[in-house]
Write a protein that holds these residues in place. Structure first.
Motif, PDB file in Angstrom:
ATOM      1  N   LEU A 134       0.059  -9.034   1.873  1.00 34.78           N
ATOM      2  CA  LEU A 134      -0.066 -10.248   1.979  1.00 34.78           C
ATOM      3  C   LEU A 134       0.765 -10.859   3.398  1.00 34.78           C
ATOM      4  CD1 LEU A 134       0.650 -11.077  -1.855  1.00 34.78           C
ATOM      5  CD2 LEU A 134      -1.445 -11.107  -0.587  1.00 34.78           C
ATOM      6  N   ILE A 164      10.017 -12.894  -5.630  1.00 34.66           N
ATOM      7  CA  ILE A 164       9.501 -11.354  -6.023  1.00 34.66           C
ATOM      8  C   ILE A 164      10.068 -11.221  -7.479  1.00 34.66           C
ATOM      9  CG2 ILE A 164       9.474  -9.018  -5.695  1.00 34.66           C
ATOM     10  CD1 ILE A 164       9.334  -9.389  -3.003  1.00 34.66           C
ATOM     11  N   ILE A 212       4.101  -8.722   3.092  1.00 35.12           N
ATOM     12  CA  ILE A 212       4.465  -8.124   1.669  1.00 35.12           C
ATOM     13  C   ILE A 212       3.592  -7.007   1.562  1.00 35.12           C
ATOM     14  CG2 ILE A 212       4.549  -8.527  -0.685  1.00 35.12           C
ATOM     15  CD1 ILE A 212       5.572 -11.453  -0.090  1.00 35.12           C
ATOM     16  N   TYR A 214       1.553  -5.525  -1.051  1.00 39.76           N
ATOM     17  CA  TYR A 214       1.430  -5.889  -2.584  1.00 39.76           C
ATOM     18  C   TYR A 214       0.996  -4.779  -3.284  1.00 39.76           C
ATOM     19  CZ  TYR A 214       0.723  -8.750  -6.527  1.00 39.76           C
ATOM     20  OH  TYR A 214       0.809  -9.567  -7.840  1.00 39.76           O
ATOM     21  N   ASP A 215      -0.215  -4.465  -2.853  1.00 38.44           N
ATOM     22  CA  ASP A 215      -0.756  -3.010  -3.490  1.00 38.44           C
ATOM     23  C   ASP A 215      -1.460  -2.060  -2.424  1.00 38.44           C
ATOM     24  OD1 ASP A 215      -3.001  -4.774  -3.157  1.00 38.44           O
ATOM     25  OD2 ASP A 215      -3.792  -4.347  -5.025  1.00 38.44           O
ATOM     26  N   SER A 231       5.100  -0.074  -1.606  1.00 38.93           N
ATOM     27  CA  SER A 231       4.496  -1.111  -1.791  1.00 38.93           C
ATOM     28  C   SER A 231       4.735  -1.549  -3.234  1.00 38.93           C
ATOM     29  CB  SER A 231       2.893  -0.685  -2.157  1.00 38.93           C
ATOM     30  OG  SER A 231       2.070  -1.783  -2.266  1.00 38.93           O
ATOM     31  N   LEU A 232       4.856  -2.933  -3.583  1.00 38.99           N
ATOM     32  CA  LEU A 232       5.146  -3.422  -4.924  1.00 38.99           C
ATOM     33  C   LEU A 232       4.432  -2.710  -5.945  1.00 38.99           C
ATOM     34  CD1 LEU A 232       5.363  -7.278  -3.971  1.00 38.99           C
ATOM     35  CD2 LEU A 232       7.208  -5.505  -3.964  1.00 38.99           C
ATOM     36  N   ALA A 237      -1.831  -3.451 -10.412  1.00 39.97           N
ATOM     37  CA  ALA A 237      -0.911  -4.734  -9.664  1.00 39.97           C
ATOM     38  C   ALA A 237      -1.688  -6.031 -10.300  1.00 39.97           C
ATOM     39  CB  ALA A 237      -1.551  -5.090  -8.299  1.00 39.97           C
ATOM     40  N   ARG A 241      -0.771 -12.851  -6.834  1.00 45.62           N
ATOM     41  CA  ARG A 241      -0.888 -13.135  -5.407  1.00 45.62           C
ATOM     42  C   ARG A 241      -0.639 -14.283  -5.216  1.00 45.62           C
ATOM     43  NH1 ARG A 241      -4.130  -8.786  -6.168  1.00 45.62           N
ATOM     44  NH2 ARG A 241      -3.704  -6.760  -4.790  1.00 45.62           N
ATOM     45  N   LEU A 244       2.898 -15.739  -6.019  1.00 44.85           N
ATOM     46  CA  LEU A 244       3.751 -15.191  -5.267  1.00 44.85           C
ATOM     47  C   LEU A 244       3.910 -15.734  -3.766  1.00 44.85           C
ATOM     48  CD1 LEU A 244       6.044 -12.800  -4.641  1.00 44.85           C
ATOM     49  CD2 LEU A 244       4.236 -11.353  -3.855  1.00 44.85           C
TER      50      LEU A 244
END
Length: 325
Positions: A134, A164, A212, A214-215, A231-232, A237, A241, A244
């Motif tokens: 992102l 987050i 970010i 994210y995935d 990655s988060l 996931a 999105r 966030l």
């Protein structure tokens, strides 16, 4: 606003409520056939919309398409009218917002992208921006001197960290100056670019760029980043999105109201993993090292260097943190 966008806004604003085709048609002043056509088009765009005869239409929990309407629905009421744009791909959201700022774009203007061809990081470095991330830039228009405006850097780190933890509940940490780490890997990069206003001796705006992971698949990072970037989420996931992004923007706009109120620095210190660590850095290209004892209210590291009677104050630059023994 076209019918498709209007339908999406209604569905985003009523995620826990099923709306019948007639209800949507009445609210928007369109026909039920137009509603059906809009829903069909949205599902073709990737939105997961349940449609039952007795209940109506509703976005399901699996729907996680990043959109202006999805972000706007998750923003606090006071920020719902900020200019927003979402792009599938762009050269750089910083460049996009910079161009908008030059044309008089207002405070809070944000451009979001799902991929960048030439992302911009700190200190003029490129920022790897593959799909799964992102990427968004927000324009801040503070009425501050350049010296005081530098506090946007730690404030931005607090904004992202808090978003987050609040939205996703993940155990992330801040690395001075404003990177976000999880499990020893960098998962968020933040850049801040000030636009000077020479006429008043201050700044006309600050562009805060946030990237970010994210995935993002680890295999999609450049070779030099595969052992550093993370990655988060690597799998499963959550569909958060839009939430966030919205939380990060709202936090940033909240904190930028008064950057001289440095109460957020307590949060910054609490969640910064460099305090107590041995770090390496350079001063005038000479290698240095020391133990970080604290971070002051101006965001400078207070470092105890071996052999020095006075503590070093490091206000900017790059550091590497040695592994704890």
């Amino acid at each position: 606003m076209d019918t498709k966008t209007a339908v999406l806004r209604l569905l985003e604003e009523n995620k826990t409520v099923a709306l019948s085709g007639q209800q949507i048609a009445d609210r928007l002043g369109v026909s039920r056939a137009a509603v059906w056509k809009a829903v069909k088009s949205l599902t073709g765009d990737g939105y997961s919309i349940s449609a039952t005869t007795n209940r109506g239409y509703m976005l399901t929990g699996a729907s996680d398409v990043v959109s202006v309407e999805g972000i706007r629905a998750a923003l606090p009421e006071e920020y719902k009218d900020i200019p927003l744009e979402v792009k599938q791909s762009t050269v750089s959201t910083n460049i996009d917002v910079g161009a908008a700022a030059a044309n008089g774009a207002p405070h809070g203007t944000t451009v979001v992208a799902l991929e960048q061809k030439s992302g911009q990081g700190r200190l003029g470095k490129s920022f790897c921006s593959p799909k799964g991330g992102l990427y968004f830039s927000t324009l801040i228009r503070p009425t501050l001197s350049i010296e005081k405006a530098v506090m946007i850097t730690p404030a931005a780190a607090v904004a992202v960290h808090k978003a987050i933890t609040d939205v996703l509940g993940l155990p992330v940490s801040i690395k001075w100056v404003n990177d976000i780490y999880m499990n020893g890997r960098k998962v968020v990069g933040i850049s801040t670019q000030a636009q000077a206003d020479i006429a008043v001796g201050g700044i006309s705006g600050i562009i805060v760029g946030t990237g970010i992971n994210y995935d993002t698949a680890l295999a999609d990072f450049s070779p030099e980043l595969k052992d550093k970037a993370g990655s988060l989420f690597l799998e499963n996931a959550p569909a958060k999105r839009n939430e966030l992004i919205a939380a990060t923007i709202a936090n940033l706009l909240d904190l930028s109201r008064d950057l001289t109120d440095k109460s957020y620095m307590d949060y910054y210190r609490k969640h910064n993993f460099v305090i107590g660590a041995v770090v390496d850095y350079e001063i005038d290209r000479a290698p240095k090292s020391g133990i970080v004892e604290d971070i002051d209210d101006n965001g400078s590291l207070i470092i105890n260097e071996d052999g020095r009677s006075e503590k070093r104050r490091l206000a900017c630059g790059e550091i590497s943190v040695r592994p704890r023994s």
